[in-house]
Design a protein around this motif. Structure first.
Motif, mmCIF file in Angstrom:
data_model
loop_
_atom_site.group_PDB
_atom_site.id
_atom_site.type_symbol
_atom_site.label_atom_id
_atom_site.label_comp_id
_atom_site.label_asym_id
_atom_site.label_seq_id
_atom_site.Cartn_x
_atom_site.Cartn_y
_atom_site.Cartn_z
ATOM 1 N N PRO A 121 0.790 48.655 36.563
ATOM 2 C CA PRO A 121 -0.190 49.573 37.141
ATOM 3 C C PRO A 121 -1.585 48.963 37.109
ATOM 4 N N GLY A 122 -2.362 49.272 38.126
ATOM 5 C CA GLY A 122 -3.729 48.777 38.207
ATOM 6 C C GLY A 122 -4.708 49.909 38.420
ATOM 7 N N ALA A 123 -5.940 49.549 38.635
ATOM 8 C CA ALA A 123 -6.987 50.537 38.876
ATOM 9 C C ALA A 123 -6.767 51.223 40.219
ATOM 10 N N ALA A 124 -7.231 52.430 40.300
ATOM 11 C CA ALA A 124 -7.201 53.211 41.546
ATOM 12 C C ALA A 124 -5.796 53.350 42.117
ATOM 13 N N GLY A 125 -4.788 53.409 41.238
ATOM 14 C CA GLY A 125 -3.428 53.670 41.681
ATOM 15 C C GLY A 125 -2.696 52.489 42.278
ATOM 16 N N SER A 126 -3.301 51.299 42.267
ATOM 17 C CA SER A 126 -2.603 50.134 42.811
ATOM 18 C C SER A 126 -1.495 49.702 41.854
ATOM 19 N N THR A 127 -0.520 48.984 42.379
ATOM 20 C CA THR A 127 0.596 48.503 41.571
ATOM 21 C C THR A 127 0.850 47.042 41.880
ATOM 22 N N GLY A 128 1.003 46.265 40.811
ATOM 23 C CA GLY A 128 1.371 44.866 40.966
ATOM 24 C C GLY A 128 2.805 44.677 40.518
ATOM 25 N N GLY A 129 3.316 43.502 40.741
ATOM 26 C CA GLY A 129 4.658 43.165 40.308
ATOM 27 C C GLY A 129 4.655 41.791 39.668
ATOM 28 N N ARG A 130 5.003 41.742 38.393
ATOM 29 C CA ARG A 130 5.069 40.476 37.675
ATOM 30 C C ARG A 130 6.511 40.246 37.219
ATOM 31 N N ILE A 131 6.879 38.983 37.078
ATOM 32 C CA ILE A 131 8.231 38.622 36.646
ATOM 33 C C ILE A 131 8.094 37.758 35.393
ATOM 34 N N PRO A 132 7.991 38.390 34.217
ATOM 35 C CA PRO A 132 7.858 37.613 32.983
ATOM 36 C C PRO A 132 9.130 36.802 32.722
ATOM 37 N N ASP A 133 8.975 35.760 31.907
ATOM 38 C CA ASP A 133 10.128 34.933 31.566
ATOM 39 C C ASP A 133 11.090 35.653 30.633
ATOM 40 N N LEU A 134 10.580 36.560 29.803
ATOM 41 C CA LEU A 134 11.432 37.325 28.893
ATOM 42 C C LEU A 134 10.754 38.653 28.594
ATOM 43 N N VAL A 135 11.544 39.720 28.549
ATOM 44 C CA VAL A 135 11.032 41.049 28.214
ATOM 45 C C VAL A 135 11.955 41.658 27.170
ATOM 46 N N VAL A 136 11.361 42.332 26.171
ATOM 47 C CA VAL A 136 12.117 43.092 25.171
ATOM 48 C C VAL A 136 11.643 44.534 25.258
ATOM 49 N N TRP A 137 12.601 45.457 25.392
ATOM 50 C CA TRP A 137 12.317 46.891 25.467
ATOM 51 C C TRP A 137 12.742 47.585 24.181
ATOM 52 N N ASN A 138 12.225 48.805 23.971
ATOM 53 C CA ASN A 138 12.661 49.599 22.820
ATOM 54 C C ASN A 138 13.917 50.408 23.122
#
Length: 184
Positions: free
Chosen positions: A79-96
């Motif tokens: 999420p970005g300012a003013a309701g904009s949305t970006g998309g990133r592709i990290p090399d690794l993600v850990v969720w809860n």
């Protein structure tokens, strides 16, 4: 095809659906977009990059973190300012917790994002992405260099930015307990 010719065919605002379509048509590049609509086009990861991600994933799995809470190169909605949305592709993600299937997942349950720094991605991985991930409230951000020590720099979210917490060779991280890093 020249950059000018490609530019004529680009939409004025690129959506995550556009990125998904671009990646489906071009298996030789990875596409990301910042919440400020800055497009990044990267070649696929090299062998050492993939080995680092695999070693870190194996360490997390061996420590008992369920496989459905760890993912390599999955898209995140930033999420970005003013309701904009970006998309990133990290090399690794850990969720809860496990996530629903999708191409661009929310950041709400993310505990850790890891970026392996490749030649040409230094500025994005050390300046742009940390600001975006911190703005999204992701608790931890790690970078891993492709230097001889494969240096890991661990950052913890403080306020609206990240503060460095530790820097060490990847071999040291792989010999530590992930519980020491609040990943369970």
């Amino acid at each position: 095809m020249s950059a000018e010719a490609v530019g004529r065919h680009m939409p004025t605002v690129i959506t995550l659906d556009d990125l998904t379509a671009m990646m489906a048509e071009d298996e030789h590049h990875r596409y990301e977009i910042s919440p400020d609509q800055v497009l990044s086009v990267m070649p696929p990861a090299g062998y050492m990059h993939a080995i680092i991600a695999t070693r870190l994933t194996g360490w997390l799995l061996a420590a008992g973190i369920p496989a459905d809470r760890i993912a390599q190169t999955v898209g995140l909605r930033i999420p970005g300012a003013a309701g904009s949305t970006g998309g990133r592709i990290p090399d690794l993600v850990v969720w809860n917790k496990a996530q629903a299937d999708g191409v661009w997942l929310p950041v709400t349950d993310v505990l850790l994002v890891v970026e392996i720094i490749s030649p040409g991605s230094e500025a994005t991985d050390t300046v742009a992405k940390p600001a975006e991930y911190a703005g999204a409230g992701i608790p931890q951000y790690w970078t891993i260099g492709q230097d001889s020590a494969q240096t890991v720099t661990m950052y913890r979210h403080e306020g609206d930015h990240y503060l460095p917490r530790a820097t060490m060779p990847l071999a040291w991280v792989l010999n530590a307990d992930p519980a020491e890093h609040d990943l369970h």
